[in-house]
Design an enzyme around this catalytic site. Sequence first.
Site, short mmCIF file in Angstrom:
data_model
loop_
_atom_site.label_atom_id
_atom_site.label_comp_id
_atom_site.label_asym_id
_atom_site.label_seq_id
_atom_site.Cartn_x
_atom_site.Cartn_y
_atom_site.Cartn_z
N THR A 1 1.02 -1.22 -0.03
CA THR A 1 -0.25 -0.44 -0.20
C THR A 1 0.67 1.11 0.18
OG1 THR A 1 0.09 0.01 2.49
CG2 THR A 1 -1.81 -1.43 1.28
N GLY A 2 0.02 2.38 0.00
CA GLY A 2 0.51 4.08 0.06
C GLY A 2 1.72 3.95 -0.79
N ALA B 1 7.36 -1.55 5.38
CA ALA B 1 7.23 -0.42 7.08
C ALA B 1 6.55 -1.64 7.97
CB ALA B 1 5.96 0.84 6.53
N VAL C 1 -1.39 9.78 5.30
CA VAL C 1 -2.00 8.79 6.04
C VAL C 1 -1.32 7.18 5.06
CG1 VAL C 1 -4.12 7.60 6.32
CG2 VAL C 1 -3.60 10.05 6.59
N ALA D 1 9.86 -10.25 3.47
CA ALA D 1 10.74 -9.61 2.53
C ALA D 1 12.10 -9.83 3.23
CB ALA D 1 10.41 -8.36 2.33
N TYR E 1 11.51 10.59 6.29
CA TYR E 1 10.41 11.26 6.89
C TYR E 1 10.94 12.02 7.69
CZ TYR E 1 6.24 14.39 8.05
OH TYR E 1 5.66 15.39 8.49
N TYR F 1 9.01 11.68 17.27
CA TYR F 1 9.00 11.01 15.42
C TYR F 1 10.84 10.76 15.20
CZ TYR F 1 8.82 8.94 11.01
OH TYR F 1 8.79 7.96 9.53
#
Length: 389
Positions: free
Chosen positions: A50-51, A139, A273, A111, A224, A234
């Site tokens: 996803t993402g 992730a 998101v 993975a 990020y 973070y």
Amino acid sequence: MIITPKIRNNICMNAHPVGCERETLNQIEYVRNKGKFAGPKTALVVGSSTGYGLASRISLAFGAGADTIGVFFEKEGSDKRPGTPGYYNNRALEKAAREAGLKADSVNGDAFSHGVKKQVIDLIKEKYGSIDLVIYSLASPVRVDPDTGEMYRSVLKPLKGTYTAKSVNAMTGEVSEASIEPANQEELEATVKVMGGEDWQLWIRALKDAGVLSEGAMSVAYSYIGPEVTYAVYREGTIGKAKEHLERSASEISKILDPLKGKAFVSVNKALVTRASAVIPVVPLYMSILYKVMKNKGIHEGCIEQMYRLFTQRLYTQGEIPVDDEGRIRVDDWEMRPDVQEEITKLWEQVDSGNIEEIGDMDGYREDFLRLNGFNVPGVDYDAEVNDF
């Protein structure tokens, strides 16, 4: 059965197969409308569920016409219940790619394991020859060391004492204070082990040693940085230290790729998101305000827009790849614009449960959150029975 979203602690526990496939096709349509670009002929995306990983694979296939391999760890559907989103996303992508005359294969497994790496290498040798671009976009919350069998779990914690700040329940819009206890050294080391650059290096070494990387092959991993308001949990927290390790790994991987005249980069992307970001305290509140500010300024992007811009305006411009002083590609540049961050800082001081829907874009946040799992996608009849899992 009729499938409705089951949400627990800011996590959607199920997926809608038709919605996931429709949302993937929407992203494919976006890239097709934007047009072709000169990019890699073959690409491997490690973490394509996803993402950003999924958006990368879509952009490369339908923008650059690349043959792609996706690696993910997803559950297929059963007779009794649907599978997880990435399974349906990549199934839809593969079907569309093959209809367009492109090669598209996926490997569903861990993975981090040697076995999956070997499976991918065998697939490349059999059908693809060599790989021009490797995207590393994992992730995962857990990693099993492929040599020792030891399990490591990542945590989202600060390092400099208990952290307390505003947060939001994304589904109810209730703003409250969230406190997070600091990580210990063992938790920090485990998080770096899971989310740092060690496995990225293992992938590139395995691919190079097997002789399946093209001359000039590149690799890109995603990171990020974000604003000061999220630093404690973070960038200066456990996940931030893992990202710093990931970024340092780029130089080591560039050395591995140097004999091939290749290079590795880290791309710093915008806050969006994802299944990972949705469970980080403080971050959903920041993103709801960010969405509102950037949409008002006409510069908001989702994952597919970000990745298309990364490839067309950074990686494949036929010129020198622009990087910052740390050697990182920056496509978080619009998010970090001074005018954007100044406005967010002002709104952050004002936001509470009574004004969050006005100050922030909670509807936009919820929409993106639900679409990750195939819900709230336009054109899908959610009252219809779903039988094909």
